[in-house]
Enzyme design. Structure first.
Site, PDB file in Angstrom:
ATOM      1  N   SER A  15       0.822  -1.219   0.000  1.00  0.00           N
ATOM      2  CA  SER A  15       0.000   0.000   0.000  1.00  0.00           C
ATOM      3  C   SER A  15       0.854   1.266   0.000  1.00  0.00           C
ATOM      4  O   SER A  15       1.814   1.388   0.760  1.00  0.00           O
ATOM      5  CB  SER A  15      -0.905   0.009   1.237  1.00  0.00           C
ATOM      6  OG  SER A  15      -1.559   1.255   1.332  1.00  0.00           O
ATOM      7  N   SER A  17      -0.582   4.101   0.717  1.00  0.00           N
ATOM      8  CA  SER A  17      -1.302   5.057   1.574  1.00  0.00           C
ATOM      9  C   SER A  17      -0.442   5.594   2.721  1.00  0.00           C
ATOM     10  O   SER A  17      -0.480   6.804   2.991  1.00  0.00           O
ATOM     11  CB  SER A  17      -2.573   4.415   2.132  1.00  0.00           C
ATOM     12  OG  SER A  17      -3.495   4.212   1.098  1.00  0.00           O
ATOM     13  N   LYS A  66     -13.627  -4.166   2.883  1.00  0.00           N
ATOM     14  CA  LYS A  66     -14.475  -2.983   2.648  1.00  0.00           C
ATOM     15  C   LYS A  66     -15.965  -3.222   2.921  1.00  0.00           C
ATOM     16  O   LYS A  66     -16.664  -2.317   3.370  1.00  0.00           O
ATOM     17  CB  LYS A  66     -14.288  -2.481   1.208  1.00  0.00           C
ATOM     18  CG  LYS A  66     -12.940  -1.798   0.979  1.00  0.00           C
ATOM     19  CD  LYS A  66     -12.874  -1.190  -0.406  1.00  0.00           C
ATOM     20  CE  LYS A  66     -11.498  -0.613  -0.664  1.00  0.00           C
ATOM     21  NZ  LYS A  66     -11.397   0.054  -1.958  1.00  0.00           N
ATOM     22  N   GLU A  78     -24.728   7.533   4.527  1.00  0.00           N
ATOM     23  CA  GLU A  78     -25.778   6.976   3.670  1.00  0.00           C
ATOM     24  C   GLU A  78     -25.251   6.489   2.313  1.00  0.00           C
ATOM     25  O   GLU A  78     -25.621   5.424   1.828  1.00  0.00           O
ATOM     26  CB  GLU A  78     -26.842   8.056   3.457  1.00  0.00           C
ATOM     27  CG  GLU A  78     -28.164   7.486   3.030  1.00  0.00           C
ATOM     28  CD  GLU A  78     -29.163   8.599   2.750  1.00  0.00           C
ATOM     29  OE1 GLU A  78     -29.249   9.543   3.561  1.00  0.00           O
ATOM     30  OE2 GLU A  78     -29.841   8.496   1.711  1.00  0.00           O
ATOM     31  N   ASP A 103     -13.942   6.309  -2.410  1.00  0.00           N
ATOM     32  CA  ASP A 103     -13.421   5.822  -3.700  1.00  0.00           C
ATOM     33  C   ASP A 103     -14.143   6.469  -4.897  1.00  0.00           C
ATOM     34  O   ASP A 103     -13.505   6.930  -5.838  1.00  0.00           O
ATOM     35  CB  ASP A 103     -13.583   4.298  -3.813  1.00  0.00           C
ATOM     36  CG  ASP A 103     -12.485   3.542  -3.068  1.00  0.00           C
ATOM     37  OD1 ASP A 103     -11.394   4.106  -2.874  1.00  0.00           O
ATOM     38  OD2 ASP A 103     -12.731   2.377  -2.690  1.00  0.00           O
ATOM     39  N   GLY A 128     -16.726  -3.921 -15.452  1.00  0.00           N
ATOM     40  CA  GLY A 128     -16.567  -4.454 -14.104  1.00  0.00           C
ATOM     41  C   GLY A 128     -17.710  -3.978 -13.216  1.00  0.00           C
ATOM     42  O   GLY A 128     -18.303  -2.911 -13.465  1.00  0.00           O
ATOM     43  N   ALA A 129     -18.043  -4.791 -12.200  1.00  0.00           N
ATOM     44  CA  ALA A 129     -19.127  -4.418 -11.280  1.00  0.00           C
ATOM     45  C   ALA A 129     -18.758  -4.789  -9.850  1.00  0.00           C
ATOM     46  O   ALA A 129     -19.607  -5.163  -9.050  1.00  0.00           O
ATOM     47  CB  ALA A 129     -20.423  -5.105 -11.710  1.00  0.00           C
ATOM     48  N   GLY A 130     -17.461  -4.702  -9.535  1.00  0.00           N
ATOM     49  CA  GLY A 130     -16.990  -5.010  -8.182  1.00  0.00           C
ATOM     50  C   GLY A 130     -17.177  -3.815  -7.260  1.00  0.00           C
ATOM     51  O   GLY A 130     -17.933  -2.878  -7.564  1.00  0.00           O
ATOM     52  N   GLY A 131     -16.474  -3.844  -6.124  1.00  0.00           N
ATOM     53  CA  GLY A 131     -16.629  -2.805  -5.106  1.00  0.00           C
ATOM     54  C   GLY A 131     -16.297  -1.421  -5.639  1.00  0.00           C
ATOM     55  O   GLY A 131     -17.051  -0.462  -5.415  1.00  0.00           O
ATOM     56  N   ILE A 217      -8.739   2.367 -13.440  1.00  0.00           N
ATOM     57  CA  ILE A 217      -8.528   2.640 -12.018  1.00  0.00           C
ATOM     58  C   ILE A 217      -7.318   1.892 -11.472  1.00  0.00           C
ATOM     59  O   ILE A 217      -6.908   2.117 -10.349  1.00  0.00           O
ATOM     60  CB  ILE A 217      -9.798   2.400 -11.175  1.00  0.00           C
ATOM     61  CG1 ILE A 217     -10.176   0.929 -11.100  1.00  0.00           C
ATOM     62  CG2 ILE A 217     -10.947   3.229 -11.686  1.00  0.00           C
ATOM     63  CD1 ILE A 217     -11.178   0.657  -9.971  1.00  0.00           C
TER      64      ILE A 217
HETATM   65  P1  NAP Z   1     -13.520  -6.494  -6.703  1.00  0.00           P
HETATM   66  O1  NAP Z   1     -14.623  -5.997  -5.861  1.00  0.00           O
HETATM   67  O2  NAP Z   1     -12.895  -7.815  -6.405  1.00  0.00           O
HETATM   68  O3  NAP Z   1     -14.073  -6.505  -8.234  1.00  0.00           O
HETATM   69  C1  NAP Z   1     -13.289  -7.031  -9.285  1.00  0.00           C
HETATM   70  C2  NAP Z   1     -13.988  -6.833 -10.631  1.00  0.00           C
HETATM   71  O4  NAP Z   1     -13.138  -7.378 -11.654  1.00  0.00           O
HETATM   72  C3  NAP Z   1     -15.334  -7.574 -10.744  1.00  0.00           C
HETATM   73  O5  NAP Z   1     -16.163  -6.894 -11.660  1.00  0.00           O
HETATM   74  C4  NAP Z   1     -14.893  -8.916 -11.346  1.00  0.00           C
HETATM   75  O6  NAP Z   1     -15.903  -9.584 -12.084  1.00  0.00           O
HETATM   76  C5  NAP Z   1     -13.807  -8.452 -12.299  1.00  0.00           C
HETATM   77  N1  NAP Z   1     -12.866  -9.544 -12.569  1.00  0.00           N
HETATM   78  C6  NAP Z   1     -11.983 -10.107 -11.696  1.00  0.00           C
HETATM   79  N2  NAP Z   1     -11.314 -11.109 -12.300  1.00  0.00           N
HETATM   80  C7  NAP Z   1     -11.817 -11.189 -13.566  1.00  0.00           C
HETATM   81  C8  NAP Z   1     -11.541 -12.027 -14.680  1.00  0.00           C
HETATM   82  N3  NAP Z   1     -10.620 -13.009 -14.614  1.00  0.00           N
HETATM   83  N4  NAP Z   1     -12.215 -11.817 -15.839  1.00  0.00           N
HETATM   84  C9  NAP Z   1     -13.149 -10.840 -15.920  1.00  0.00           C
HETATM   85  N5  NAP Z   1     -13.457 -10.008 -14.897  1.00  0.00           N
HETATM   86  C10 NAP Z   1     -12.789 -10.190 -13.731  1.00  0.00           C
HETATM   87  O7  NAP Z   1     -12.301  -5.459  -6.741  1.00  0.00           O
HETATM   88  P2  NAP Z   1     -12.355  -3.863  -6.600  1.00  0.00           P
HETATM   89  O8  NAP Z   1     -12.215  -3.475  -5.189  1.00  0.00           O
HETATM   90  O9  NAP Z   1     -13.521  -3.352  -7.366  1.00  0.00           O
HETATM   91  O10 NAP Z   1     -10.983  -3.449  -7.314  1.00  0.00           O
HETATM   92  C11 NAP Z   1     -10.810  -3.638  -8.707  1.00  0.00           C
HETATM   93  C12 NAP Z   1      -9.471  -3.029  -9.149  1.00  0.00           C
HETATM   94  O11 NAP Z   1      -9.471  -1.644  -8.895  1.00  0.00           O
HETATM   95  C13 NAP Z   1      -8.252  -3.596  -8.401  1.00  0.00           C
HETATM   96  O12 NAP Z   1      -7.209  -3.752  -9.335  1.00  0.00           O
HETATM   97  C14 NAP Z   1      -7.911  -2.499  -7.404  1.00  0.00           C
HETATM   98  O13 NAP Z   1      -6.535  -2.469  -7.090  1.00  0.00           O
HETATM   99  C15 NAP Z   1      -8.305  -1.253  -8.188  1.00  0.00           C
HETATM  100  N6  NAP Z   1      -8.684  -0.116  -7.319  1.00  0.00           N
HETATM  101  C16 NAP Z   1      -8.062   1.076  -7.524  1.00  0.00           C
HETATM  102  C17 NAP Z   1      -8.398   2.175  -6.729  1.00  0.00           C
HETATM  103  C18 NAP Z   1      -7.701   3.487  -6.945  1.00  0.00           C
HETATM  104  O14 NAP Z   1      -7.727   4.308  -6.012  1.00  0.00           O
HETATM  105  N7  NAP Z   1      -7.142   3.754  -8.103  1.00  0.00           N
HETATM  106  C19 NAP Z   1      -9.365   2.035  -5.718  1.00  0.00           C
HETATM  107  C20 NAP Z   1     -10.012   0.802  -5.548  1.00  0.00           C
HETATM  108  C21 NAP Z   1      -9.653  -0.273  -6.371  1.00  0.00           C
HETATM  109  P3  NAP Z   1     -16.909 -10.638 -11.370  1.00  0.00           P
HETATM  110  O15 NAP Z   1     -17.968  -9.823 -10.696  1.00  0.00           O
HETATM  111  O16 NAP Z   1     -17.425 -11.449 -12.488  1.00  0.00           O
HETATM  112  O17 NAP Z   1     -16.083 -11.434 -10.392  1.00  0.00           O
END
Ligand code: NAP
Length: 276
Positions: A15, A17, A66, A78, A103, A128-131, A217
Protein backbone atom coordinates in the site's frame (compact mmCIF):
# COMPACT_ATOMS: atom_id res chain seq x y z
CA UNK A 1 -1.92 13.02 22.69
CA UNK A 2 -0.28 12.54 19.30
CA UNK A 3 -2.92 11.48 16.74
CA UNK A 4 -2.47 8.31 14.74
CA UNK A 5 -4.12 6.86 11.67
CA UNK A 6 -3.88 3.48 9.93
CA UNK A 7 -4.80 1.40 6.92
CA UNK A 8 -5.99 -2.17 7.46
CA UNK A 9 -5.97 -4.86 4.76
CA UNK A 10 -4.59 -8.20 3.67
CA UNK A 11 -2.12 -7.93 1.98
CA UNK A 12 -1.01 -4.46 3.07
CA UNK A 13 2.77 -4.20 2.48
CA UNK A 14 2.31 -2.86 -1.08
CA UNK A 15 0.00 0.00 0.00
CA UNK A 16 1.17 3.50 -0.88
CA UNK A 17 -1.30 5.06 1.57
CA UNK A 18 1.16 5.31 4.52
CA UNK A 19 3.72 7.15 2.41
CA UNK A 20 1.05 9.48 0.98
CA UNK A 21 -0.63 10.33 4.29
CA UNK A 22 2.64 10.71 6.24
CA UNK A 23 3.89 13.15 3.59
CA UNK A 24 0.66 15.18 3.81
CA UNK A 25 0.83 15.21 7.62
CA UNK A 26 4.40 16.51 7.39
CA UNK A 27 3.51 19.19 4.79
CA UNK A 28 0.50 20.38 6.80
CA UNK A 29 2.59 20.45 10.01
CA UNK A 30 0.28 18.02 11.83
CA UNK A 31 1.86 16.02 14.66
CA UNK A 32 0.44 12.61 13.75
CA UNK A 33 1.43 9.37 12.08
CA UNK A 34 -0.19 6.82 9.72
CA UNK A 35 0.70 3.13 9.81
CA UNK A 36 -0.13 -0.02 7.78
CA UNK A 37 -1.65 -2.92 9.75
CA UNK A 38 -2.06 -6.42 8.36
CA UNK A 39 -5.48 -7.72 9.41
CA UNK A 40 -6.61 -11.22 8.40
CA UNK A 41 -10.34 -11.59 7.63
CA UNK A 42 -10.92 -13.78 10.70
CA UNK A 43 -9.41 -11.08 12.96
CA UNK A 44 -11.41 -8.12 11.62
CA UNK A 45 -13.78 -7.64 14.55
CA UNK A 46 -11.00 -7.89 17.17
CA UNK A 47 -8.79 -5.58 15.13
CA UNK A 48 -11.47 -2.88 15.00
CA UNK A 49 -12.10 -3.12 18.75
CA UNK A 50 -8.34 -2.86 19.33
CA UNK A 51 -7.89 0.15 17.06
CA UNK A 52 -10.70 1.90 18.90
CA UNK A 53 -9.36 0.95 22.34
CA UNK A 54 -5.89 2.21 21.43
CA UNK A 55 -7.31 5.60 20.40
CA UNK A 56 -6.96 5.62 16.62
CA UNK A 57 -8.26 8.90 15.15
CA UNK A 58 -9.27 7.31 11.85
CA UNK A 59 -8.32 4.57 9.44
CA UNK A 60 -8.61 3.37 5.87
CA UNK A 61 -9.96 -0.01 4.94
CA UNK A 62 -8.80 -1.94 1.90
CA UNK A 63 -9.17 -5.38 0.29
CA UNK A 64 -10.73 -7.64 1.56
CA UNK A 65 -12.51 -5.77 4.38
CA UNK A 66 -14.47 -2.98 2.65
CA UNK A 67 -17.85 -4.73 2.91
CA UNK A 68 -17.18 -7.03 5.87
CA UNK A 69 -16.44 -4.07 8.17
CA UNK A 70 -19.93 -2.54 7.92
CA UNK A 71 -21.60 -4.55 10.75
CA UNK A 72 -18.81 -3.56 13.17
CA UNK A 73 -19.26 0.20 12.73
CA UNK A 74 -21.54 2.37 14.90
CA UNK A 75 -22.62 4.56 11.99
CA UNK A 76 -22.31 4.39 8.21
CA UNK A 77 -22.73 7.37 5.92
CA UNK A 78 -25.78 6.98 3.67
CA UNK A 79 -23.82 6.89 0.39
CA UNK A 80 -21.39 4.27 1.72
CA UNK A 81 -24.34 2.18 2.83
CA UNK A 82 -25.88 2.37 -0.64
CA UNK A 83 -22.54 1.40 -2.16
CA UNK A 84 -22.20 -1.46 0.32
CA UNK A 85 -18.55 -0.63 0.99
CA UNK A 86 -16.53 1.51 3.42
CA UNK A 87 -12.93 2.61 2.81
CA UNK A 88 -12.61 5.33 5.45
CA UNK A 89 -13.50 5.27 9.16
CA UNK A 90 -13.58 8.31 11.44
CA UNK A 91 -13.46 7.99 15.22
CA UNK A 92 -15.92 10.65 16.37
CA UNK A 93 -15.41 12.75 19.50
CA UNK A 94 -17.84 10.45 21.39
CA UNK A 95 -15.63 7.44 20.49
CA UNK A 96 -18.07 6.01 17.94
CA UNK A 97 -16.78 4.75 14.60
CA UNK A 98 -18.37 6.17 11.44
CA UNK A 99 -17.72 4.71 7.97
CA UNK A 100 -17.54 6.55 4.64
CA UNK A 101 -16.66 5.62 1.08
CA UNK A 102 -14.32 8.04 -0.70
CA UNK A 103 -13.42 5.82 -3.70
CA UNK A 104 -16.25 6.95 -6.00
CA UNK A 105 -15.87 10.67 -5.29
CA UNK A 106 -12.09 10.25 -5.61
CA UNK A 107 -12.62 8.85 -9.10
CA UNK A 108 -15.00 11.63 -10.17
CA UNK A 109 -12.61 14.35 -8.91
CA UNK A 110 -9.76 12.74 -10.82
CA UNK A 111 -11.86 12.41 -14.00
CA UNK A 112 -13.08 16.00 -13.78
CA UNK A 113 -9.57 17.33 -13.04
CA UNK A 114 -8.84 16.11 -16.56
CA UNK A 115 -12.09 16.67 -18.51
CA UNK A 116 -13.93 19.33 -16.50
CA UNK A 117 -17.60 19.22 -15.52
CA UNK A 118 -19.17 19.92 -18.93
CA UNK A 119 -19.24 16.29 -20.12
CA UNK A 120 -21.66 14.80 -17.63
CA UNK A 121 -24.23 14.17 -20.40
CA UNK A 122 -21.92 11.76 -22.28
CA UNK A 123 -22.68 8.01 -22.29
CA UNK A 124 -20.49 6.08 -19.84
CA UNK A 125 -19.52 2.39 -19.96
CA UNK A 126 -18.13 0.83 -16.78
CA UNK A 127 -16.22 -2.42 -17.32
CA UNK A 128 -16.57 -4.45 -14.10
CA UNK A 129 -19.13 -4.42 -11.28
CA UNK A 130 -16.99 -5.01 -8.18
CA UNK A 131 -16.63 -2.81 -5.11
CA UNK A 132 -14.77 0.00 -6.86
CA UNK A 133 -17.19 0.01 -9.81
CA UNK A 134 -20.14 0.32 -7.39
CA UNK A 135 -18.57 3.36 -5.70
CA UNK A 136 -17.81 4.96 -9.06
CA UNK A 137 -21.31 4.33 -10.45
CA UNK A 138 -23.02 5.88 -7.39
CA UNK A 139 -20.72 8.86 -7.42
CA UNK A 140 -21.17 9.43 -11.18
CA UNK A 141 -24.94 9.42 -10.66
CA UNK A 142 -24.65 11.81 -7.70
CA UNK A 143 -22.63 14.20 -9.86
CA UNK A 144 -25.26 14.22 -12.61
CA UNK A 145 -23.96 11.64 -15.12
CA UNK A 146 -27.23 10.47 -16.64
CA UNK A 147 -26.29 7.68 -19.02
CA UNK A 148 -24.50 4.78 -17.29
CA UNK A 149 -24.03 1.25 -18.68
CA UNK A 150 -22.23 -1.60 -16.89
CA UNK A 151 -20.71 -4.74 -18.37
CA UNK A 152 -19.34 -7.51 -16.16
CA UNK A 153 -18.19 -11.13 -16.35
CA UNK A 154 -20.92 -12.06 -13.86
CA UNK A 155 -23.95 -10.50 -15.52
CA UNK A 156 -26.11 -10.72 -12.37
CA UNK A 157 -23.71 -8.39 -10.50
CA UNK A 158 -23.99 -5.79 -13.27
CA UNK A 159 -27.77 -6.09 -13.14
CA UNK A 160 -27.79 -5.78 -9.37
CA UNK A 161 -25.66 -2.66 -9.54
CA UNK A 162 -27.96 -1.06 -12.12
CA UNK A 163 -31.03 -1.99 -10.04
CA UNK A 164 -29.47 -0.45 -6.90
CA UNK A 165 -28.51 2.63 -8.89
CA UNK A 166 -32.07 2.94 -10.19
CA UNK A 167 -30.89 3.96 -13.66
CA UNK A 168 -28.82 2.67 -16.60
CA UNK A 169 -28.30 -0.68 -18.37
CA UNK A 170 -26.41 -3.91 -17.84
CA UNK A 171 -25.01 -5.51 -21.00
CA UNK A 172 -22.95 -8.58 -21.97
CA UNK A 173 -19.27 -8.36 -22.92
CA UNK A 174 -20.01 -9.11 -26.60
CA UNK A 175 -22.50 -6.29 -26.86
CA UNK A 176 -20.08 -3.93 -25.10
CA UNK A 177 -17.28 -4.83 -27.56
CA UNK A 178 -19.56 -4.40 -30.59
CA UNK A 179 -21.01 -1.06 -29.52
CA UNK A 180 -17.90 0.38 -27.86
CA UNK A 181 -17.67 3.44 -30.13
CA UNK A 182 -21.00 4.78 -28.84
CA UNK A 183 -19.66 5.19 -25.27
CA UNK A 184 -17.73 8.42 -24.87
CA UNK A 185 -16.41 7.71 -21.37
CA UNK A 186 -14.97 4.21 -20.74
CA UNK A 187 -14.02 3.21 -17.20
CA UNK A 188 -11.96 0.05 -16.72
CA UNK A 189 -12.42 -1.23 -13.15
CA UNK A 190 -11.24 -4.87 -13.28
CA UNK A 191 -7.71 -5.79 -12.12
CA UNK A 192 -6.69 -6.33 -15.79
CA UNK A 193 -3.31 -4.78 -16.49
CA UNK A 194 -2.24 -4.65 -12.84
CA UNK A 195 1.43 -5.37 -12.13
CA UNK A 196 1.96 -9.11 -11.55
CA UNK A 197 -1.58 -9.90 -12.81
CA UNK A 198 -1.95 -12.02 -15.95
CA UNK A 199 -5.57 -10.99 -16.42
CA UNK A 200 -6.22 -9.65 -19.93
CA UNK A 201 -8.87 -7.09 -20.71
CA UNK A 202 -12.19 -8.91 -20.59
CA UNK A 203 -13.67 -7.11 -23.66
CA UNK A 204 -12.30 -6.24 -27.09
CA UNK A 205 -11.41 -2.55 -27.35
CA UNK A 206 -10.76 -2.53 -31.11
CA UNK A 207 -13.82 -0.33 -31.65
CA UNK A 208 -12.72 2.40 -29.23
CA UNK A 209 -12.97 5.77 -30.99
CA UNK A 210 -10.42 8.56 -30.72
CA UNK A 211 -13.07 10.86 -29.19
CA UNK A 212 -13.23 8.50 -26.20
CA UNK A 213 -12.20 9.46 -22.68
CA UNK A 214 -10.57 6.28 -21.34
CA UNK A 215 -10.08 5.94 -17.58
CA UNK A 216 -8.46 3.00 -15.79
CA UNK A 217 -8.53 2.64 -12.02
CA UNK A 218 -5.47 0.39 -11.92
CA UNK A 219 -2.53 2.72 -11.23
CA UNK A 220 0.45 0.39 -11.07
CA UNK A 221 1.54 0.49 -13.85
CA UNK A 222 0.31 3.98 -14.68
CA UNK A 223 -0.16 3.12 -18.35
CA UNK A 224 -2.11 -0.14 -18.50
CA UNK A 225 -2.63 -1.94 -21.85
CA UNK A 226 -6.13 -0.36 -21.92
CA UNK A 227 -4.67 3.14 -21.58
CA UNK A 228 -1.79 2.46 -23.98
CA UNK A 229 -4.29 1.50 -26.66
CA UNK A 230 -6.34 4.64 -25.94
CA UNK A 231 -3.22 6.80 -26.13
CA UNK A 232 -2.09 5.17 -29.37
CA UNK A 233 -5.37 5.98 -31.14
CA UNK A 234 -5.36 9.57 -29.85
CA UNK A 235 -8.06 9.18 -27.17
CA UNK A 236 -7.96 11.05 -23.82
CA UNK A 237 -6.33 9.06 -21.02
CA UNK A 238 -7.08 9.23 -17.27
CA UNK A 239 -4.80 7.05 -15.13
CA UNK A 240 -5.89 5.44 -11.85
CA UNK A 241 -3.42 7.45 -9.79
CA UNK A 242 -5.66 10.52 -9.55
CA UNK A 243 -8.44 8.38 -8.04
CA UNK A 244 -6.04 6.92 -5.51
CA UNK A 245 -4.74 10.34 -4.44
CA UNK A 246 -8.19 11.99 -4.28
CA UNK A 247 -9.79 9.13 -2.32
CA UNK A 248 -6.96 9.58 0.19
CA UNK A 249 -7.37 13.36 0.22
CA UNK A 250 -11.12 13.11 0.92
CA UNK A 251 -10.36 10.67 3.79
CA UNK A 252 -7.74 13.14 5.13
CA UNK A 253 -10.38 15.89 5.03
CA UNK A 254 -12.87 13.70 6.97
CA UNK A 255 -10.25 13.18 9.69
CA UNK A 256 -8.59 16.57 9.87
CA UNK A 257 -10.92 19.08 8.19
CA UNK A 258 -8.51 20.18 5.46
CA UNK A 259 -7.95 19.07 1.86
CA UNK A 260 -4.26 18.28 1.28
CA UNK A 261 -2.21 19.08 -1.84
CA UNK A 262 -3.23 16.50 -4.44
CA UNK A 263 -1.23 17.89 -7.39
CA UNK A 264 2.02 17.61 -5.51
CA UNK A 265 1.20 14.03 -4.48
CA UNK A 266 0.24 13.00 -8.03
CA UNK A 267 3.58 14.39 -9.29
CA UNK A 268 5.55 12.64 -6.55
CA UNK A 269 3.87 9.24 -7.01
CA UNK A 270 3.98 9.50 -10.82
CA UNK A 271 7.75 9.86 -10.83
CA UNK A 272 8.04 7.05 -8.31
CA UNK A 273 5.82 4.67 -10.32
CA UNK A 274 7.60 5.57 -13.57
CA UNK A 275 10.95 4.62 -12.06
CA UNK A 276 9.74 1.31 -10.57
P1 NAP B 1 -13.52 -6.49 -6.70
O1 NAP B 1 -14.62 -6.00 -5.86
O2 NAP B 1 -12.89 -7.81 -6.40
O3 NAP B 1 -14.07 -6.51 -8.23
C1 NAP B 1 -13.29 -7.03 -9.29
C2 NAP B 1 -13.99 -6.83 -10.63
O4 NAP B 1 -13.14 -7.38 -11.65
C3 NAP B 1 -15.33 -7.57 -10.74
O5 NAP B 1 -16.16 -6.89 -11.66
C4 NAP B 1 -14.89 -8.92 -11.35
O6 NAP B 1 -15.90 -9.58 -12.08
C5 NAP B 1 -13.81 -8.45 -12.30
N1 NAP B 1 -12.87 -9.54 -12.57
C6 NAP B 1 -11.98 -10.11 -11.70
N2 NAP B 1 -11.31 -11.11 -12.30
C7 NAP B 1 -11.82 -11.19 -13.57
C8 NAP B 1 -11.54 -12.03 -14.68
N3 NAP B 1 -10.62 -13.01 -14.61
N4 NAP B 1 -12.22 -11.82 -15.84
C9 NAP B 1 -13.15 -10.84 -15.92
N5 NAP B 1 -13.46 -10.01 -14.90
C10 NAP B 1 -12.79 -10.19 -13.73
O7 NAP B 1 -12.30 -5.46 -6.74
P2 NAP B 1 -12.36 -3.86 -6.60
O8 NAP B 1 -12.21 -3.48 -5.19
O9 NAP B 1 -13.52 -3.35 -7.37
O10 NAP B 1 -10.98 -3.45 -7.31
C11 NAP B 1 -10.81 -3.64 -8.71
C12 NAP B 1 -9.47 -3.03 -9.15
O11 NAP B 1 -9.47 -1.64 -8.89
C13 NAP B 1 -8.25 -3.60 -8.40
O12 NAP B 1 -7.21 -3.75 -9.34
C14 NAP B 1 -7.91 -2.50 -7.40
O13 NAP B 1 -6.54 -2.47 -7.09
C15 NAP B 1 -8.31 -1.25 -8.19
N6 NAP B 1 -8.68 -0.12 -7.32
C16 NAP B 1 -8.06 1.08 -7.52
C17 NAP B 1 -8.40 2.18 -6.73
C18 NAP B 1 -7.70 3.49 -6.95
O14 NAP B 1 -7.73 4.31 -6.01
N7 NAP B 1 -7.14 3.75 -8.10
C19 NAP B 1 -9.36 2.04 -5.72
C20 NAP B 1 -10.01 0.80 -5.55
C21 NAP B 1 -9.65 -0.27 -6.37
P3 NAP B 1 -16.91 -10.64 -11.37
O15 NAP B 1 -17.97 -9.82 -10.70
O16 NAP B 1 -17.42 -11.45 -12.49
O17 NAP B 1 -16.08 -11.43 -10.39
Amino acid sequence: MKKWFAVIGDPIAQSKSPEMHNKWLEIEGIDATYIPILVKPEDLEKAIQSLSLLGVSGFNVTIPHKTAIIPYLDEVDETAREMGAVNTVVRLSNGKLKGYNTDGDGFVRSLEDKIGIQKRHLPVLIIGAGGAARGIAFSLKKHGYQNITVTNRTRSKAEELIADLGTGNAIEYDEASDTLAQYKILIQTTPAGMKYSDLHLPISIDRMSKETIAADIVYNPLMTPFLKHAHNIGATVVTGLGMFVHQGAIAFEHWLGQYPNTNLMIEKLTSQLESE
